[in-house]
Design a protein around this motif. Structure first.
Motif, PDB file in Angstrom:
ATOM      1  N   ALA A 164      32.273  29.713  48.688  1.00  0.00           N
ATOM      2  CA  ALA A 164      32.118  31.065  48.943  1.00  0.00           C
ATOM      3  C   ALA A 164      33.622  31.758  49.101  1.00  0.00           C
ATOM      4  O   ALA A 164      33.828  32.625  48.545  1.00  0.00           O
ATOM      5  N   GLU A 165      34.396  31.054  49.603  1.00  0.00           N
ATOM      6  CA  GLU A 165      35.757  31.483  49.942  1.00  0.00           C
ATOM      7  C   GLU A 165      36.466  31.624  48.572  1.00  0.00           C
ATOM      8  O   GLU A 165      37.232  32.598  48.287  1.00  0.00           O
ATOM      9  N   ALA A 166      36.381  30.479  47.703  1.00  0.00           N
ATOM     10  CA  ALA A 166      36.987  30.622  46.484  1.00  0.00           C
ATOM     11  C   ALA A 166      36.555  31.570  45.760  1.00  0.00           C
ATOM     12  O   ALA A 166      37.253  32.366  44.708  1.00  0.00           O
ATOM     13  N   THR A 167      34.979  32.004  45.563  1.00  0.00           N
ATOM     14  CA  THR A 167      34.631  33.152  44.722  1.00  0.00           C
ATOM     15  C   THR A 167      35.225  34.443  45.263  1.00  0.00           C
ATOM     16  O   THR A 167      35.436  35.020  44.431  1.00  0.00           O
ATOM     17  N   VAL A 168      35.199  34.638  46.699  1.00  0.00           N
ATOM     18  CA  VAL A 168      35.893  35.729  47.304  1.00  0.00           C
ATOM     19  C   VAL A 168      37.263  36.024  46.620  1.00  0.00           C
ATOM     20  O   VAL A 168      37.677  37.277  46.491  1.00  0.00           O
ATOM     21  N   ARG A 169      38.089  34.952  46.684  1.00  0.00           N
ATOM     22  CA  ARG A 169      39.498  34.888  46.023  1.00  0.00           C
ATOM     23  C   ARG A 169      39.437  35.413  44.686  1.00  0.00           C
ATOM     24  O   ARG A 169      40.278  36.526  44.242  1.00  0.00           O
ATOM     25  N   ALA A 170      38.479  34.911  43.954  1.00  0.00           N
ATOM     26  CA  ALA A 170      38.537  35.319  42.416  1.00  0.00           C
ATOM     27  C   ALA A 170      38.012  36.781  42.294  1.00  0.00           C
ATOM     28  O   ALA A 170      38.566  37.290  41.239  1.00  0.00           O
ATOM     29  N   LEU A 171      37.239  37.046  43.084  1.00  0.00           N
ATOM     30  CA  LEU A 171      36.441  38.563  42.774  1.00  0.00           C
ATOM     31  C   LEU A 171      37.583  39.451  43.274  1.00  0.00           C
ATOM     32  O   LEU A 171      37.792  40.750  42.816  1.00  0.00           O
ATOM     33  N   THR A 172      38.323  39.140  44.317  1.00  0.00           N
ATOM     34  CA  THR A 172      39.379  39.960  45.043  1.00  0.00           C
ATOM     35  C   THR A 172      40.544  40.159  43.704  1.00  0.00           C
ATOM     36  O   THR A 172      41.117  41.309  43.811  1.00  0.00           O
ATOM     37  N   ASP A 173      40.750  38.897  43.380  1.00  0.00           N
ATOM     38  CA  ASP A 173      41.743  39.233  41.823  1.00  0.00           C
ATOM     39  C   ASP A 173      41.108  40.208  40.829  1.00  0.00           C
ATOM     40  O   ASP A 173      41.943  41.026  40.432  1.00  0.00           O
ATOM     41  N   LEU A 174      39.861  40.046  40.540  1.00  0.00           N
ATOM     42  CA  LEU A 174      39.473  41.118  39.671  1.00  0.00           C
ATOM     43  C   LEU A 174      39.387  42.572  40.173  1.00  0.00           C
ATOM     44  O   LEU A 174      39.569  43.573  39.376  1.00  0.00           O
ATOM     45  N   ILE A 175      39.171  42.656  41.454  1.00  0.00           N
ATOM     46  CA  ILE A 175      39.209  43.959  42.045  1.00  0.00           C
ATOM     47  C   ILE A 175      40.616  44.447  42.002  1.00  0.00           C
ATOM     48  O   ILE A 175      40.980  45.586  41.370  1.00  0.00           O
ATOM     49  N   ASP A 176      41.712  43.603  42.260  1.00  0.00           N
ATOM     50  CA  ASP A 176      43.106  44.270  41.934  1.00  0.00           C
ATOM     51  C   ASP A 176      43.434  44.640  40.574  1.00  0.00           C
ATOM     52  O   ASP A 176      43.871  45.675  40.356  1.00  0.00           O
ATOM     53  N   HIS A 177      43.008  43.839  39.641  1.00  0.00           N
ATOM     54  CA  HIS A 177      43.222  44.431  38.052  1.00  0.00           C
ATOM     55  C   HIS A 177      42.356  45.680  37.655  1.00  0.00           C
ATOM     56  O   HIS A 177      42.923  46.402  37.080  1.00  0.00           O
ATOM     57  N   ASP A 178      41.341  45.739  38.414  1.00  0.00           N
ATOM     58  CA  ASP A 178      40.228  46.734  37.873  1.00  0.00           C
ATOM     59  C   ASP A 178      40.928  47.990  38.626  1.00  0.00           C
ATOM     60  O   ASP A 178      40.920  48.990  37.771  1.00  0.00           O
TER      61      ASP A 178
END
Length: 343
Positions: A170-184
């Motif tokens: 779950a934490e790894a997935t949050v980290r990855a989605l946060t990175d996507l939010i960053d770029h978006d």
């Protein structure tokens, strides 16, 4: 840190940690070696041991993010036209594949991410997940799984995707989605969007000092966008002309700290490329402390609700599990930049 290093040892690797000189705050580089040969490297930025831990986690995502570490058993051959009728039918690269060939293409099994847990399986072309999958050096891997497609003439488009690593999925997935939010959000700001900017005069002394360190490292102004109204949870995007960092957490302090450290980490990891600095927004919002807390699964559910409200669907594959989970997520339809999925 012990659990992360234990995972590295079980993989038969050695982690070499080195402080990065010339930084205004703690930056570490991690080289993962086998028999003295560097297989992957990552950087970490933060307070105390956080920078070292994040450097190892970053190196692990790069360890599992290339075709060299992909097992043939992970890949199955799926006819390109069949992919074009699946859940990723609207993706540009999937459509291009279906028009380009009727031969089987290498695909990986992803799961749809739902706020309540994992959803149905989706076949995702390995080309979307592993950026070097189509390179000539991995021809043997592709042929061994029945993928004989010549990808060189195929016009592909990058899908919004990112990697994350942590001690829980779950934490790894949050980290990855946060990175996507960053770029978006970065992409939308470069396109002229003007989100509310954080009033730096409202920051407490320690966070003001961290922002000053980020500005010093950037050699110019760092602006912080408050994305909380868009995502429903405290979220910030900190950036200058060359790099951006995002933070999402139930705690505003944690979200802002992660955004600023993310900016510094990215600047340390990539060569700066000058870009237009988004214009100042007419709206300025103050920083306010909060005492909210929540688990990684709860935060993940909030983020997925936010994507669903924008009619976006997230897919995830756990590329490695153990003491450390390494995941890859992709969100078709989310804005992205060329090279977003590079590892």
């Amino acid at each position: 840190m012990d659990d992360v290093l234990a995972e590295v040892a079980e993989l038969g690797l050695t982690a070499k940690l080195t402080p990065v000189a010339g930084s205004t705050a703690s930056v570490w580089r991690c080289d993962l070696l086998r028999d003295g040969v560097v297989l992957s490297a990552g950087t970490g930025h933060g307070a105390g041991a956080t920078a070292e831990r994040d450097a190892v986690l970053d190196a692990l995502t790069r360890r599992f993010g290339g075709a060299a570490w992909l097992r043939p058993a992970d890949v199955r051959a799926v006819p390109a036209p069949e992919l074009a009728t699946g859940p990723l039918a609207a993706d540009g690269t999937v459509c291009s594949l279906a028009r380009y060939t009727d031969l089987p293409v290498g695909a990986l099994c992803y799961r749809r991410l739902l706020p309540t847990g994992l959803g149905p399986i989706a076949a995702v072309p390995a080309l979307l997940a592993i950026t070097d999958y189509a390179r000539a050096g991995h021809l043997l891997l592709r042929h061994s799984v029945g993928d004989v497609v010549d990808y060189e003439a195929l016009d592909t488009r990058p899908v919004a995707a990112a990697w994350g690593a942590a001690t829980t999925t779950a934490e790894a997935t949050v980290r990855a989605l946060t990175d996507l939010i960053d770029h978006d959000v970065h992409e939308s700001m470069l396109a002229g969007a003007r989100p509310a900017l954080l009033d730096r005069s409202s920051l407490p002394p320690d966070l003001a000092a961290l922002l000053a360190s980020a500005s010093l490292a950037a050699g110019g102004p760092v602006r912080v966008a408050d994305l909380t109204p868009q995502l429903g949870v405290p979220a910030y995007l900190a950036g200058d002309r060359a790099a951006w960092g995002a933070g999402v957490s139930f705690s505003r302090r944690r979200a802002l700290t992660d955004a600023l450290y993310g900016l510094l980490r990215r600047r340390a990891a990539v060569q700066a490329a000058r870009q237009p600095l988004p214009a100042e927004s007419a709206e300025s919002v103050p920083y306010r402390e909060n005492n909210l807390s929540g688990t990684a699964p709860e935060l993940l559910a909030e983020l997925l609700d936010s994507f669903a409200a924008r009619e976006l669907t997230a897919y995830q594959r756990e590329h490695h599990t153990g003491r450390v989970s390494v995941v890859h997520v992709l969100v078709p339809g989310l804005k992205c930049r060329q090279g977003l999925t590079s590892v």
